[in-house]
Design an enzyme around this catalytic site. Structure first.
Site, PDB file in Angstrom:
ATOM      1  CD  GLU A 201      -2.771   1.259   2.427  1.00  0.00           C
ATOM      2  OE1 GLU A 201      -2.821   0.295   3.221  1.00  0.00           O
ATOM      3  OE2 GLU A 201      -3.572   2.218   2.469  1.00  0.00           O
TER       4      GLU A 201
ATOM      5  CG  ASP B 136      -3.363  -2.656   4.184  1.00  0.00           C
ATOM      6  OD1 ASP B 136      -4.550  -2.374   3.931  1.00  0.00           O
ATOM      7  OD2 ASP B 136      -2.594  -1.893   4.815  1.00  0.00           O
TER       8      ASP B 136
ATOM      9  CB  ILE C 135      -1.117  -0.761   9.655  1.00  0.00           C
ATOM     10  CG1 ILE C 135       0.232  -1.106  10.307  1.00  0.00           C
ATOM     11  CG2 ILE C 135      -2.186  -0.508  10.732  1.00  0.00           C
ATOM     12  CD1 ILE C 135       0.810  -0.015  11.188  1.00  0.00           C
ATOM     13  CG  ASP C 136      -7.103  -3.024   6.204  1.00  0.00           C
ATOM     14  OD1 ASP C 136      -7.125  -2.054   5.429  1.00  0.00           O
ATOM     15  OD2 ASP C 136      -8.123  -3.680   6.479  1.00  0.00           O
TER      16      ASP C 136
ATOM     17  CB  THR D 194      -4.086   3.500   8.815  1.00  0.00           C
ATOM     18  OG1 THR D 194      -3.393   2.556   7.995  1.00  0.00           O
ATOM     19  CG2 THR D 194      -3.104   4.550   9.290  1.00  0.00           C
TER      20      THR D 194
ATOM     21  CG  ASP E 256      -7.910  -1.679   1.635  1.00  0.00           C
ATOM     22  OD1 ASP E 256      -8.305  -0.804   0.820  1.00  0.00           O
ATOM     23  OD2 ASP E 256      -7.110  -1.450   2.551  1.00  0.00           O
TER      24      ASP E 256
END
Ligand code: LIP
Length: 272
Positions: A73, A93, A95-96, A98, A220
């Site tokens: 990402e 990702d 840190i999905d 955030t 995501d």
């Protein structure tokens, strides 16, 4: 081109890398995080942890699988040491969820999926705060901490607990709010938890009945989408389209049609 390892072997790599990444994310959260930059809007934030965790994941994958492609990402397609086409691509990702991470809300995760020849064959979603870990391989089922996952068997949309999410653009949010305002009287209830990867896993284990969202990037949804599909959910877009930025719907077979049709009537894939 080189042969690709079996999905199980790729999953083991993803799990090992995701665990180290989640540990880093958690440590950085405890130490304190702040906004490092914004992206599409002033509320679409990036923290130093997002960047550090993606670099950690990409470095680890480079060491373990140097010929593979990596898409993340924060940094996009990682540099490869060769122009040779890659059969294996990792979709990351770091840190999905955030914003949840920034506020210390425990609904955020490291998400790592792996494609072979363009098809996602394995994925892991690991909650940074709780350590909950959802995994799946194509045709191998979906699992959380050793338990096989089965989605909801709900057949009545009016009894369905539906998860959704909203984008960062004010115009898109206004359109999404109009859609959810029309939908909410016609379902059991709506939940907005703030991390698509985890939302898809929550639906996969039947702790909600269905999920839909407009605006998701491939990172995501790649790992969580495989977990959801392997738990028995139908995954699609609107009007026969594949799941993508215009719409992702994840629902049990009996609910997919009714939810899809209602979202189509409400032009849920429309708007800015
Ligand atoms: C988030 C998604 C979530 C969506 C948020 C945001 P991020 O991803 O996981 O479902 O509703 O608006 O896009 O930005 O935290 O990686």
């Amino acid at each position: 081109m080189d042969s690709a390892p079996p999905p199980r072997e790729l999953l083991e790599i993803a799990i090992d890398v995701a665990r180290g990444a989640a540990d880093t994310a958690y440590r950085m959260r405890v130490e304190g995080v702040s906004v490092a930059a914004t992206k599409s809007t002033a509320t679409d934030v990036v923290t130093a942890a997002d960047r550090a965790v993606e670099r950690q994941i990409t470095d680890a994958l480079r060491r373990l699988r140097p010929a593979d492609a990596v898409l993340g990402e924060e940094y996009g397609a990682a540099e490869r040491g060769t122009e040779a086409p890659a059969r294996v691509r990792w979709i990351v990702d770091p840190i999905d969820g955030t914003v949840n991470y920034l506020y210390g809300l425990p609904h955020c995760a490291v998400s790592i999926a792996v494609e072979v020849d363009g098809e996602v064959v394995a994925g892991v979603v690991r909650n940074i705060h709780t350590g909950d870990e959802w995994t799946a391989t194509l045709g191998g089922g979906a699992w959380r901490d050793g338990q096989r996952l089965r989605c909801s068997t709900e057949t009545d949309l009016g009894q369905a607990l539906v998860i959704t999410g909203f984008g960062y653009d004010a115009g898109r949010r206004a359109h999404q709010a109009r859609v959810v305002a029309e939908l909410i009287p016609q379902v059991r209830d709506i939940r907005r938890l703030g991390a698509a990867a985890v939302d898809l896993c929550v639906v996969a284990e039947g702790r909600a009945d269905a999920y839909y969202e407009k605006g998701l990037a491939v990172w995501d949804r790649a790992a969580g989408g495989l977990v959801a599909a392997e738990a028995g959910l139908l995954i699609g877009g609107l009007k026969g389209l594949a799941p993508g930025p215009d719409m992702v719907i994840a629902a049990p077979p009996a609910l997919f049609g009714p939810l899809h049709d209602r979202l189509a009537e409400l032009d849920a894939a429309g708007g800015p």
